[in-house]
Design a protein around this motif. Structure first.
Motif, PDB file in Angstrom:
ATOM      1  N   VAL A  90       0.850  -1.188   0.000  1.00  5.58           N
ATOM      2  CA  VAL A  90       0.000   0.000   0.000  1.00  5.58           C
ATOM      3  C   VAL A  90       0.887   1.240   0.000  1.00  5.58           C
ATOM      4  O   VAL A  90       1.802   1.342   0.822  1.00  5.58           O
ATOM      5  N   ALA A  91       0.637   2.158  -0.921  1.00  7.81           N
ATOM      6  CA  ALA A  91       1.358   3.439  -0.927  1.00  7.81           C
ATOM      7  C   ALA A  91       0.394   4.511  -0.433  1.00  7.81           C
ATOM      8  O   ALA A  91      -0.689   4.684  -0.995  1.00  7.81           O
ATOM      9  N   VAL A  92       0.779   5.180   0.656  1.00  8.09           N
ATOM     10  CA  VAL A  92      -0.019   6.299   1.175  1.00  8.09           C
ATOM     11  C   VAL A  92       0.687   7.569   0.737  1.00  8.09           C
ATOM     12  O   VAL A  92       1.866   7.770   1.056  1.00  8.09           O
ATOM     13  N   VAL A  93       0.007   8.408  -0.021  1.00  6.01           N
ATOM     14  CA  VAL A  93       0.625   9.663  -0.469  1.00  6.01           C
ATOM     15  C   VAL A  93       0.105  10.775   0.438  1.00  6.01           C
ATOM     16  O   VAL A  93      -1.088  11.092   0.417  1.00  6.01           O
ATOM     17  N   GLY A  94       1.003  11.355   1.237  1.00  7.50           N
ATOM     18  CA  GLY A  94       0.630  12.356   2.243  1.00  7.50           C
ATOM     19  C   GLY A  94       1.020  11.841   3.612  1.00  7.50           C
ATOM     20  O   GLY A  94       0.827  10.654   3.912  1.00  7.50           O
ATOM     21  N   ARG A  95       1.596  12.715   4.431  1.00  9.45           N
ATOM     22  CA  ARG A  95       2.067  12.281   5.761  1.00  9.45           C
ATOM     23  C   ARG A  95       1.584  13.223   6.860  1.00  9.45           C
ATOM     24  O   ARG A  95       2.297  13.445   7.850  1.00  9.45           O
ATOM     25  N   SER A  96       0.384  13.795   6.698  1.00  7.74           N
ATOM     26  CA  SER A  96      -0.122  14.681   7.741  1.00  7.74           C
ATOM     27  C   SER A  96      -0.502  13.858   8.967  1.00  7.74           C
ATOM     28  O   SER A  96      -0.743  12.643   8.866  1.00  7.74           O
ATOM     29  N   THR A  97      -0.572  14.543  10.109  1.00  9.97           N
ATOM     30  CA  THR A  97      -0.938  13.808  11.337  1.00  9.97           C
ATOM     31  C   THR A  97      -2.422  13.485  11.366  1.00  9.97           C
ATOM     32  O   THR A  97      -2.851  12.649  12.154  1.00  9.97           O
ATOM     33  N   VAL A  98      -3.225  14.150  10.519  1.00 10.21           N
ATOM     34  CA  VAL A  98      -4.667  13.856  10.528  1.00 10.21           C
ATOM     35  C   VAL A  98      -5.069  12.776   9.537  1.00 10.21           C
ATOM     36  O   VAL A  98      -6.077  12.100   9.743  1.00 10.21           O
ATOM     37  N   VAL A  99      -4.309  12.616   8.454  1.00 15.08           N
ATOM     38  CA  VAL A  99      -4.718  11.599   7.479  1.00 15.08           C
ATOM     39  C   VAL A  99      -3.581  10.605   7.172  1.00 15.08           C
ATOM     40  O   VAL A  99      -3.686   9.419   7.502  1.00 15.08           O
ATOM     41  N   GLY A 100      -2.524  11.077   6.541  1.00 12.29           N
ATOM     42  CA  GLY A 100      -1.500  10.157   6.031  1.00 12.29           C
ATOM     43  C   GLY A 100      -0.894   9.246   7.085  1.00 12.29           C
ATOM     44  O   GLY A 100      -0.899   8.016   6.938  1.00 12.29           O
ATOM     45  N   LYS A 101      -0.375   9.861   8.172  1.00 11.55           N
ATOM     46  CA  LYS A 101       0.302   9.023   9.185  1.00 11.55           C
ATOM     47  C   LYS A 101      -0.659   8.053   9.877  1.00 11.55           C
ATOM     48  O   LYS A 101      -0.354   6.866   9.980  1.00 11.55           O
ATOM     49  N   PRO A 102      -1.824   8.544  10.374  1.00 13.66           N
ATOM     50  CA  PRO A 102      -2.713   7.561  11.023  1.00 13.66           C
ATOM     51  C   PRO A 102      -3.221   6.501  10.050  1.00 13.66           C
ATOM     52  O   PRO A 102      -3.374   5.330  10.435  1.00 13.66           O
ATOM     53  N   ALA A 103      -3.460   6.873   8.788  1.00 12.33           N
ATOM     54  CA  ALA A 103      -3.912   5.863   7.818  1.00 12.33           C
ATOM     55  C   ALA A 103      -2.827   4.798   7.664  1.00 12.33           C
ATOM     56  O   ALA A 103      -3.114   3.595   7.616  1.00 12.33           O
ATOM     57  N   ALA A 104      -1.566   5.246   7.601  1.00 12.98           N
ATOM     58  CA  ALA A 104      -0.460   4.292   7.451  1.00 12.98           C
ATOM     59  C   ALA A 104      -0.412   3.332   8.644  1.00 12.98           C
ATOM     60  O   ALA A 104      -0.219   2.127   8.475  1.00 12.98           O
ATOM     61  N   HIS A 105      -0.625   3.873   9.861  1.00 16.36           N
ATOM     62  CA  HIS A 105      -0.608   2.999  11.053  1.00 16.36           C
ATOM     63  C   HIS A 105      -1.745   1.985  11.008  1.00 16.36           C
ATOM     64  O   HIS A 105      -1.556   0.809  11.318  1.00 16.36           O
TER      65      HIS A 105
END
Ligand code: NAP
Length: 281
Positions: free
Chosen positions: A161-176
């Motif tokens: 899975v590639a998550v594009v975006g690393r904000s604390t509201v979307v990208g990072k929590p989605a990655a976790h």
């Protein structure tokens, strides 16, 4: 062949119905659930979003109080409001709406939201707990990404899975959350070199950037599943996603629409979280 459309509407409706049933039970027990949204912006798309949360909450039997502090609110005033709502026994969920006035950082101020009421996972402690695999409310948008994939039976275990975006509201929590589901996750951002080379090796691409049409056919592999989190207001009053649906739909296997994909599920999950927060008290 055109990609299957992964609409979020049906899933959102079922989550809203479940939240409404939970809210009715709480009301019958004399503990009606209440959500509070703190606003400190004159941003029109933010106002639209808050109205849609309030409408959905009221329909589900959840009282929604919007506390508008004005676009010139100081960080101190915002923190005080969050602290006071966190201490208010009649309030079960607290959301800090963004954007905030210049100088006010959401990640600083959201620490004032009590963890048990942090229904949009904005308190940095919630993200920390999420990363540590401990119970916490995840940011609703990040959770909506996984909820849509689950709803359509899309396997995550062992998949790239590639998550594009690393904000604390979307990208990072989605990655976790995706990592918790045993996906092999790569997080991309504005400094990622050759984005297309990375995303085109993924089975699932999650785009959470805020740049209309950034993800084109060259960014996806044939048959890939694409989740479009982006919502950029357009000049004609609509919303544009991060994905150039016109080209991607001809190559991807499945794609969430904008609007009507992640957005409605996000709102529904905020209601579910509020009912869960009220039930846990
Ligand atoms: P954000 O805080 O602005 O973060 C954007 C991320 O995208 C950053 O990590 C940034 O990288 C990265 N980025 C920017 N340009 C890029 C590029 N050319 N290539 C690769 N990565 C790039 O935004 P956000 O709050 O996460 O929101 C993202 C989008 O989701 C927005 O459109 C927002 O409106 C939408 N959203 C939708 C919902 C919903 O319910 N549907 C809810 C929340 C947000 P750097 O970290 O390197 O700067």
């Amino acid at each position: 062949m055109s990609a299957t459309v992964l609409s979020g509407k049906e899933l959102a409706a079922s989550i809203r119905a479940e939240a409404a049933a939970g809210a009715a039970e709480l009301a019958a027990a004399g503990r009606p659930p209440k959500l509070a949204v703190v606003v400190a912006t004159a941003d029109e798309s933010s106002a639209w979003y808050v109205r849609s949360i309030a409408r959905a909450a009221e329909k589900a039997g959840i009282t929604c109080n919007v506390l508008d502090l004005g676009a010139d609110a100081t960080p101190g005033a915002i923190r005080d409001a969050l602290t006071s709502l966190s201490a208010d026994e009649t309030v079960h969920g607290v959301i800090l709406q963004t954007p905030l006035p210049q100088g006010a950082k959401p990640e600083d101020l959201a620490g004032a939201i009590a963890s048990g009421k942090d229904v949009d996972g904005a308190n940095p402690l919630s993200l920390g707990r999420l990363a540590a695999g401990l119970p916490a409310f995840a940011p609703a948008t990040a959770e909506a990404v996984v909820a849509i994939l689950d709803h359509y039976g899309i396997e995550l275990s062992g998949r790239r899975v590639a998550v594009v975006g690393r904000s604390t509201v979307v990208g990072k929590p989605a990655a976790h959350l995706l990592l918790d589901r045993d996906a092999t996750v790569t997080i991309c951002h504005s400094r990622t070199r050759d984005l297309a080379a990375v995303t085109s090796t993924a089975d699932v691409v999650v785009a959470a950037v805020g740049r209309a049409g950034l993800i084109t056919a060259e960014h996806v592999s044939p048959g890939a599943v694409v989740v479009d989190v982006g919502t950029k207001p357009t000049e004609d009053g609509g919303l544009a996603g991060d994905v150039d649906a016109a080209t991607v739909a001809g190559k991807a296997g499945a794609l969430t629409p904008v609007p009507g994909g992640v957005g409605p599920v996000t709102t529904a999950l905020l209601l579910r979280h509020t009912v869960q927060a009220a039930t846990a008290r």
